[in-house]
Scaffold this motif. Structure first.
Motif, short mmCIF file in Angstrom:
data_model
loop_
_atom_site.label_atom_id
_atom_site.label_comp_id
_atom_site.label_asym_id
_atom_site.label_seq_id
_atom_site.Cartn_x
_atom_site.Cartn_y
_atom_site.Cartn_z
N VAL A 9 38.23 36.86 64.95
CA VAL A 9 39.28 37.71 64.38
C VAL A 9 38.78 39.15 64.31
O VAL A 9 37.73 39.42 63.72
CB VAL A 9 39.67 37.23 62.96
N ALA A 10 39.51 40.06 64.94
CA ALA A 10 39.14 41.47 64.92
C ALA A 10 39.39 42.06 63.54
O ALA A 10 40.30 41.64 62.82
CB ALA A 10 39.92 42.24 65.98
N GLU A 11 38.61 43.06 63.17
CA GLU A 11 38.76 43.70 61.86
C GLU A 11 40.16 44.22 61.65
O GLU A 11 40.74 44.10 60.56
CB GLU A 11 37.76 44.86 61.72
N ALA A 12 40.75 44.81 62.71
CA ALA A 12 42.07 45.41 62.59
C ALA A 12 43.18 44.37 62.40
O ALA A 12 44.28 44.71 61.97
CB ALA A 12 42.38 46.26 63.83
N ASP A 13 42.87 43.12 62.71
CA ASP A 13 43.86 42.06 62.55
C ASP A 13 43.87 41.47 61.15
O ASP A 13 44.68 40.59 60.84
CB ASP A 13 43.62 40.94 63.57
N VAL A 14 42.99 41.93 60.31
CA VAL A 14 42.95 41.51 58.90
C VAL A 14 43.63 42.61 58.09
O VAL A 14 43.28 43.78 58.22
CB VAL A 14 41.50 41.30 58.42
N PRO A 15 44.62 42.27 57.26
CA PRO A 15 45.32 43.31 56.49
C PRO A 15 44.40 43.99 55.47
O PRO A 15 43.43 43.39 55.00
CB PRO A 15 46.46 42.55 55.80
N ASP A 16 44.72 45.22 55.15
CA ASP A 16 43.97 45.90 54.09
C ASP A 16 44.12 45.11 52.80
O ASP A 16 45.18 44.55 52.51
CB ASP A 16 44.51 47.32 53.89
N HIS A 17 43.07 45.12 52.00
CA HIS A 17 43.06 44.28 50.79
C HIS A 17 42.21 44.95 49.72
O HIS A 17 41.36 45.80 50.01
CB HIS A 17 42.50 42.89 51.11
N ASP A 18 42.44 44.54 48.48
CA ASP A 18 41.68 45.09 47.36
C ASP A 18 40.37 44.36 47.12
O ASP A 18 39.39 44.95 46.69
CB ASP A 18 42.53 45.03 46.07
N VAL A 19 40.38 43.04 47.36
CA VAL A 19 39.20 42.21 47.08
C VAL A 19 38.94 41.27 48.25
O VAL A 19 39.88 40.66 48.78
CB VAL A 19 39.38 41.39 45.78
N LEU A 20 37.68 41.17 48.65
CA LEU A 20 37.28 40.20 49.66
C LEU A 20 36.62 39.03 48.94
O LEU A 20 35.70 39.23 48.13
CB LEU A 20 36.32 40.84 50.66
N VAL A 21 37.07 37.82 49.24
CA VAL A 21 36.56 36.61 48.61
C VAL A 21 36.03 35.68 49.69
O VAL A 21 36.71 35.44 50.69
CB VAL A 21 37.69 35.90 47.81
N ALA A 70 43.64 35.18 37.95
CA ALA A 70 43.34 36.50 37.41
C ALA A 70 44.35 37.56 37.85
O ALA A 70 44.15 38.74 37.61
CB ALA A 70 41.93 36.93 37.82
N GLY A 71 45.43 37.12 38.51
CA GLY A 71 46.48 38.05 38.92
C GLY A 71 46.42 38.49 40.36
O GLY A 71 47.15 39.39 40.77
N GLY A 72 45.55 37.86 41.16
CA GLY A 72 45.43 38.23 42.56
C GLY A 72 46.51 37.60 43.43
O GLY A 72 47.06 36.56 43.10
N GLY A 84 49.45 45.26 37.36
CA GLY A 84 48.55 44.23 36.85
C GLY A 84 48.09 43.25 37.90
O GLY A 84 47.51 42.22 37.57
N SER A 85 48.36 43.52 39.19
CA SER A 85 47.98 42.58 40.24
C SER A 85 47.14 43.29 41.29
O SER A 85 47.01 44.51 41.31
CB SER A 85 49.22 41.97 40.89
N LEU A 114 41.24 46.50 38.80
CA LEU A 114 42.46 47.28 38.55
C LEU A 114 42.14 48.76 38.31
O LEU A 114 42.89 49.65 38.73
CB LEU A 114 43.21 46.70 37.36
N SER A 115 41.02 49.01 37.66
CA SER A 115 40.63 50.39 37.42
C SER A 115 40.36 51.12 38.72
O SER A 115 40.73 52.29 38.89
CB SER A 115 39.38 50.43 36.53
N LEU A 116 39.73 50.42 39.68
CA LEU A 116 39.40 51.04 40.96
C LEU A 116 40.63 51.26 41.82
O LEU A 116 40.72 52.26 42.54
CB LEU A 116 38.38 50.19 41.70
N ILE A 117 41.58 50.33 41.81
CA ILE A 117 42.73 50.44 42.72
C ILE A 117 43.90 51.21 42.13
O ILE A 117 44.72 51.75 42.86
CB ILE A 117 43.19 49.05 43.22
N HIS A 118 43.99 51.26 40.80
CA HIS A 118 45.11 51.97 40.18
C HIS A 118 44.67 53.25 39.46
O HIS A 118 45.51 54.03 39.03
CB HIS A 118 45.82 51.05 39.17
#
Length: 398
Positions: free
Chosen positions: A116-128, A81-83, A60-61, A393-397
């Motif tokens: 900040v290099a792209e590789a130095d940002v962790p993988d994530h589900d949502v960009l805000v 919203a659970g992020g 749910g997160s 959640l539908s996209l990531i799970h």
């Protein structure tokens, strides 16, 4: 780049003091391992991996990164919203101070995202991101079009802060994004700026995009229109028709003003005495009040609408701006007959933007006014985030 130790520490949910106590090392060791200045022993990583394995992200997160974060208004909305925020970027040192005071993550805030290099940002589900709107260079794009040359988003957006949003999105391919900007983004440069943004997000990056201008007056006693951009990596059934907007003007200024009757505790230098009366420092001086009245009269004589805004508890305020610290002219509060009007206190500004009473304000009034004037109205984006949630959640799970 985020170290394995830092990633496992976050997944385990341990603070630096927790880790020091449980692993038997000093906090200095923990911080050096987090920053990658030293490598922890394999036995330390083994313990952390085991602990992190007991704390997977629940279904749910979701994870998100907070860019151009300011004081964390969009973060607050996403968390509701659970992020779970896993990376923050904000260049202003005073905004960082307020952010740290309210979100003690035990991890540093990245400064200028351009560095900040792209590789130095962790993988994530949502960009805000509440990215600043900088001018886009359209001339070069038009010339390439005229010559029939192909061009991509890097050519069109290089040199703007939107480029940094786009490059991170291209590298990480998050399931969704939530972007915010001023309403005038749509009309900037005769619509060319927004056309570049729209084309970048949809044609170049391949996201399904939904845009809507929402007035915060549905949630807070303030007329504040902002453009909201929601996007998904794959086709979804997201619809603005599902967004539930309360009746516009349902809340009035009386709900955010200090009652000054003893029903709230005094706070810092905002209010004083047992009745928590607003400090006299917020009342305009005779000189400033006369200047604002003369200025308004001069422009009225020219047929212009410039001037101060005077409001009472039954009104809805104008838009709070980052320049509020200068004279407070856009939102002045009436006082008793014979008294000059006053500015809002920073606490009232926090309430006007939808921040709860527990939101800490550790900076000067000048910085606080700037920060709240630059912030989003939290309840607006909390409602948007809630409507995004099932699709994320539908996209990531699956």
């Amino acid at each position: 780049m985020q170290t394995e130790f830092d990633r496992l520490l976050a997944q385990a949910g341990w603070s630096v003091p927790d880790a020091a106590k449980r692993l038997g090392y000093s906090e200095g060791h923990i911080y050096r391992w987090k920053r990658g200045e030293e490598a922890p022993r394999e036995a330390v990583l083994t313990v952390l991996r085991a602990e992190a394995g007991r704390h997977p992200d629940p279904e749910g997160s979701f994870t998100f990164i907070d860019l151009f974060a300011g004081i964390g208004g969009l973060r607050r909305a996403m968390e509701a919203a659970g992020g779970r925020c896993i990376f923050t970027s904000e260049w202003d040192q005073f905004a960082q101070k307020t952010y740290h005071a309210n979100y003690p993550d035990n991890r540093p805030i990245a400064g200028d995202i351009r560095e900040v290099a792209e590789a130095d940002v962790p993988d994530h589900d949502v960009l805000v991101a509440g990215f600043p709107c900088q001018p886009f260079s359209i001339a070069g794009v038009s010339k390439k079009n005229a010559l029939g040359r192909a061009h991509g988003f890097a050519d069109e957006t290089q040199g703007t802060l939107f480029f940094d949003v786009a490059r991170l999105m291209k590298h990480h391919r998050p399931a969704a994004f939530l972007l915010e900007n001023v309403k005038n983004l749509q009309s900037h440069d005769k619509g060319n700026t927004f056309a570049v943004i729209h084309r970048t997000l949809t044609e170049e990056l391949g996201y399904q995009l939904f845009t809507k201008v929402i007035d915060a007056g549905h949630f807070v006693p303030q007329h504040r229109e902002r453009i909201v951009m929601v996007g998904f990596r794959e086709t979804t059934s997201f619809s603005w028709a599902d967004l539930e907007l309360p009746t516009y003007g349902g809340r009035r200024l009386g709900t955010i003003l200090h009652p000054e009757n003893g029903t709230e505790a005094p706070e810092g230098h905002f209010t004083t005495g047992p009745d928590a009366v607003v400090s006299e420092k917020y009342t305009l001086t005779d000189k400033l009040w006369r200047y604002l009245q003369d200025y308004a009269a001069k422009h009225r004589a020219k047929g212009n609408g410039f001037g101060f805004g005077l409001f009472g508890p039954d009104d809805i305020a104008r838009t709070l701006s980052a320049r509020y610290y200068k004279d407070g002219s856009e939102i002045l509060i009436r006082q008793r007959p014979g008294e000059n009007p006053r500015r809002l206190t920073p606490r009232e500004c926090a309430r006007l933007m939808g921040y709860g009473e527990n939101f800490r304000i550790p900076v000067s009034d000048t910085q606080a006014y700037r920060q709240f004037g630059n912030s989003v109205a939290v309840p607006v984006f909390a409602e948007v985030a809630q409507k995004m949630r099932p699709h994320i959640l539908s996209l990531i799970h699956g």
